[in-house]
Structure formats: structure tokens, C-alpha cells
Design an enzyme around this catalytic site. Structure first.
Site: not given
Ligand code: AP5
Ligand code: MG
Length: 198
Positions: A14, A90, A135, A146
Site C-alpha cells: 500500500k 479497515r 519497524r 496482524r
Molecule cells: P509496503 O508498501 O510498506 O506495504 P504496506 O501495505 O504499506 O504494509 P504495512 O506494513 O504498512 O501495512 P499495514 O497495513 O500492516 O500497516 P499500517 O501502517 O497501515 O510494503 C511492505 C514491504 O514489502 C516493504 O519493505 C516494501 O519495500 C516491500 N514490497 C512492496 N511491494 C513489493 C513487491 N511488489 N515485491 C516485493 N516486495 C515489495 O498499520 C499499522 C498498524 O496501525 C495496524 O496494525 C494497526 O494497529 C494500526 N492501524 C492502522 N490503520 C488503522 C485503522 N484504519 N484502524 C485501526 N488501526 C489501524
Molecule cells: Mg504502509
């Protein structure tokens, strides 16, 4: 105005694809996770609350998350051409709240891009990022939680947006540029929007 939801499991790309979308469509990026991590870094009260959930792999409460997004829409995102929502909504209540927030601002969700990636690859990506960037929630125990939370609470949104005719399924495996190409094609078909760059 064009509002896009970038939807997918933890580590599905994302954040990576958001960067390209911002660049190509001139949209404002709202990443719920980045907002929360910024509060944790700055040691705010909200950051302390968020950390107690994030470190366990749980979602923070809907009401809290919705009020943060509403505030962002009325401040930083105000008067922008459109928004990419990364990591929000979410849960079904969050999706309903977003529809309502946008309606009250005379707008709507225009497309939901679903990055579909198998769990094994998600796990490998997050473990790798944990090693490279430190991270905090990219550790084996929290990653497992997660993924579980994603399947139980977030994945039902896929069906929700399919029913609304807003969902664009995208194979999120392979090269980042190829995935972005599929997103561009999907957005063109669904909304008629063209990227500014080729
Ligand atoms: P990346 O682009 O970082 O993926 P991402 O989907 O953004 O992953 P996140 O870990 O940020 O998602 P998440 O949903 O767990 O975290 P969030 O911050 O939203 O890519 C991931 C990795 O893969 C990177 O190293 C990248 O380089 C690599 N990559 C990318 N594309 C690739 C490809 N094609 N091939 C190979 N490698 C690739 O949420 C974190 C926490 O916050 C949640 O757990 C929750 O506790 C809280 N939170 C956030 N939003 C909410 C909400 N709406 N409601 C309640 N709690 C929330
Ligand atoms: Mg992210």
C-alpha cells in the site's frame, strides 16, 4: 475530486504504490499507520494509546481512528484534488463512517484498489523490512497477529466494496512497476482517470 482507497493485507504494498499514485495523479496521501507512527515517535498521548494496540498487532478503536481521519480531511487534506486512503478503512464501521464523511463533503469513494498477495509472501516481506528498518511491529509474533486481524476484521471489506461495484482486484505480486501498471489500467477502466505521467 477523486478519492481512492488502497486496500490490502499488511505488507501488500500500500505504501509503495501510494508513492507512485501521488506522483501520477496529484492526490493527497492519508496513511492511517503513518499518522499513528508519527504520534508514537513524538510521544503524544495519542501515540501512547496507539502503541498499546499496534505493538500487539491489534486495530486501534474505530471511533478514535475515524476522528483522526476526519480531522485530517478538514486540515491537511482540505482543498486537495483528491485523497488516497492507505490503511483506512479497515473495518465495516470505518467504511460506513468514511462514506458518510465524504458524503457530507459532497464527495464519494471512486475506487478501491485491492492489492492481493498470499500470506506467505506478506510474512516474508515484513520480516525482511523488520530486519532492514527496525519497524517495531515487523516481528514474527506481531506479524502473525496482524494477519489474523486482517483476515477476521478487514477482509470482509473486500466483499463490501465488490457489492458496491467499487473494487478493483490487483495481483500484488511481482515487480512494483508492473503492479503499478495494472493499477493504472484498473483506474482508467473504473473511473476514466488518466495518470499525468506515462
Ligand atoms: P509496503 O508498501 O510498506 O506495504 P504496506 O501495505 O504499506 O504494509 P504495512 O506494513 O504498512 O501495512 P499495514 O497495513 O500492516 O500497516 P499500517 O501502517 O497501515 O510494503 C511492505 C514491504 O514489502 C516493504 O519493505 C516494501 O519495500 C516491500 N514490497 C512492496 N511491494 C513489493 C513487491 N511488489 N515485491 C516485493 N516486495 C515489495 O498499520 C499499522 C498498524 O496501525 C495496524 O496494525 C494497526 O494497529 C494500526 N492501524 C492502522 N490503520 C488503522 C485503522 N484504519 N484502524 C485501526 N488501526 C489501524
Ligand atoms: Mg504502509
Amino acid at each position: 475530486m477523486m478519492n481512492i482507497i488502497l486496500f490490502g493485507g499488511p505488507g501488500s504494498g500500500k505504501g509503495t504504490q501510494s508513492a507512485r499514485l501521488i506522483d501520477n495523479y496529484g492526490l493527497y496521501h492519508i496513511s492511517s499507520g503513518e499518522i499513528l507512527r508519527d504520534h508514537i515517535k513524538r510521544g503524544t498521548d495519542l501515540g501512547r494509546t496507539a502503541d498499546s494496540y499496534i505493538s500487539k498487532g491489534h486495530l486501534i478503536p474505530d471511533d478514535l481512528m475515524i476522528s483522526i481521519i476526519e480531522h485530517t480531511l478538514d486540515t491537511e487534506a482540505k482543498d486537495k484534488k483528491g485523497v488516497i486512503f492507505d490503511g483506512f478503512p479497515r473495518t465495516i464501521p470505518q467504511a460506513e463512517a468514511l462514506a458518510d464523511l465524504l458524503k457530507r463533503r459532497n464527495s464519494d469513494v471512486h475506487a478501491v484498489i485491492g492489492l492481493e498477495v498470499p500470506d506467505e509472501e506478506l510474512t516474508a516481506r515484513m520480516l525482511n523490512r523488520g530486519k532492514e528498518t527496525g519497524r517495531a511491529d515487523d516481528n514474527p509474533e506481531t506479524i502473525e497477529k496482524r494477519l489474523k486481524v486482517y483476515h477476521e476484521q478487514t477482509q470482509p471489506l473486500r466483499e463490501h466494496y465488490i457489492k458496491k461495484g467499487q473494487y478493483i482486484p490487483i495481483d500484488g505480486t511481482g515487480q512494483v512497476d508492473d503492479i503499478f501498471h495494472s493499477i493504472r489500467e484498473g483506474l482508467r477502466e473504473k473511473t476514466g482517470a488518466e495518470a499525468s505521467k506515462s
